[in-house]
Design an enzyme around this catalytic site. Sequence first.
Site, PDB file in Angstrom:
ATOM      1  N   ASN A  11      22.578  37.646  33.956  1.00  0.00           N
ATOM      2  CA  ASN A  11      23.760  37.125  33.271  1.00  0.00           C
ATOM      3  C   ASN A  11      23.866  35.642  33.628  1.00  0.00           C
ATOM      4  O   ASN A  11      24.278  35.305  34.720  1.00  0.00           O
ATOM      5  CB  ASN A  11      24.997  37.905  33.760  1.00  0.00           C
ATOM      6  N   LYS A  13      25.778  33.417  32.416  1.00  0.00           N
ATOM      7  CA  LYS A  13      27.126  32.859  32.286  1.00  0.00           C
ATOM      8  C   LYS A  13      27.056  31.508  31.543  1.00  0.00           C
ATOM      9  O   LYS A  13      26.205  31.369  30.659  1.00  0.00           O
ATOM     10  CB  LYS A  13      27.783  32.746  33.663  1.00  0.00           C
ATOM     11  N   HIS A  98      33.028  41.990  31.147  1.00  0.00           N
ATOM     12  CA  HIS A  98      32.741  41.386  32.455  1.00  0.00           C
ATOM     13  C   HIS A  98      34.065  40.985  33.114  1.00  0.00           C
ATOM     14  O   HIS A  98      35.001  40.589  32.419  1.00  0.00           O
ATOM     15  CB  HIS A  98      31.836  40.167  32.269  1.00  0.00           C
ATOM     16  N   GLU A 100      34.960  38.432  34.575  1.00  0.00           N
ATOM     17  CA  GLU A 100      35.410  37.071  34.266  1.00  0.00           C
ATOM     18  C   GLU A 100      36.105  37.028  32.911  1.00  0.00           C
ATOM     19  O   GLU A 100      37.061  36.271  32.721  1.00  0.00           O
ATOM     20  CB  GLU A 100      34.213  36.103  34.336  1.00  0.00           C
ATOM     21  N   GLU A 168      30.464  46.269  39.081  1.00  0.00           N
ATOM     22  CA  GLU A 168      30.482  44.955  39.723  1.00  0.00           C
ATOM     23  C   GLU A 168      31.800  44.774  40.476  1.00  0.00           C
ATOM     24  O   GLU A 168      32.811  44.387  39.864  1.00  0.00           O
ATOM     25  CB  GLU A 168      30.349  43.857  38.677  1.00  0.00           C
ATOM     26  N   GLY A 174      29.541  36.339  42.811  1.00  0.00           N
ATOM     27  CA  GLY A 174      29.433  34.915  43.105  1.00  0.00           C
ATOM     28  C   GLY A 174      29.949  34.528  44.479  1.00  0.00           C
ATOM     29  O   GLY A 174      30.160  33.340  44.753  1.00  0.00           O
ATOM     30  N   SER A 213      26.378  39.441  43.698  1.00  0.00           N
ATOM     31  CA  SER A 213      25.567  38.787  44.737  1.00  0.00           C
ATOM     32  C   SER A 213      24.280  39.536  45.057  1.00  0.00           C
ATOM     33  O   SER A 213      23.841  39.568  46.202  1.00  0.00           O
ATOM     34  CB  SER A 213      26.394  38.570  46.011  1.00  0.00           C
ATOM     35  N   GLY A 234      23.783  37.502  38.435  1.00  0.00           N
ATOM     36  CA  GLY A 234      24.282  36.209  37.973  1.00  0.00           C
ATOM     37  C   GLY A 234      23.456  35.086  38.581  1.00  0.00           C
ATOM     38  O   GLY A 234      22.374  34.754  38.104  1.00  0.00           O
TER      39      GLY A 234
END
Length: 251
Positions: A11, A13, A98, A100, A168, A174, A213, A234
């Site tokens: 991903n 992003k 997701h 985010e 996740e 992150g 992560s 990510g």
Amino acid sequence: MLQRRPLIAGNWKMNGTLLDGTALVQALVERLGGDTHGFDLLVCPPFTLLHAAVQLSLSSSLNIGGQDCHTAEKGAYTGDISAGMLSDLGCRYVILGHSERRADHSESDALVNSKTRTAWDAGLVAIVCVGETESERDTGCTLDVIAKQIADSIPGDATEVNTVVAYEPVWAIGTGRTATPEEAQEVHAFIRKSLVDRFGEHAAGIRILYGGSMKPSNATELLALADVDGGLIGGASLNADDFWEIAQSCA
Ligand code: PGA
């Protein structure tokens, strides 16, 4: 025993220019070569790079996917992209819900559910993301949160062909913090059971990815867990060597 082919998904992003994004795809295409590997490899670049990525991937088994889509087929939705547009470009997958997007764009389970249906209708595999926040984990609500997200974000008729689930934990995205193998396995097994209870035995074939992560140094341990069928990666997917090394660890 039911075999689930591992899926290693990147991903990206909001990262990648035409120059570095295409170089990254090219590097993965070269590593994949014409060989059959024991895993599916997928990258989800930003919309601006999808066309170039699909074109570069054609000589290999690399899959390309989007990071979101709208619920509608088309219409007056400035700035949005439809599932049909992704499919038209040659995308096979789309990431939906997701954390985010849930946090920054107020996406609800109901919206994710509706996007998932639209993605299926366009022939895409939906990667539906779920995960608890740090405070939800600290207050012991993790499984309740996941149960609700799974029940409300995934429409009826989910199958191992049209759906992938990504677990996740929000606190691991992150941050460099990863769920321990015990924490990850507990939630993955719970998701598996929820899917089977709702959709029947075949739903044991729905792949469940871990995200948060994941990197070369922890991938082997996480990917070896009984109910972890791959990763949604990510930061580490932006480096071809790291991403490839993660994919190798499930081989
Ligand atoms: P991360 O992101 O690997 O950088 O933690 C994972 C994701 O958000 O999908």
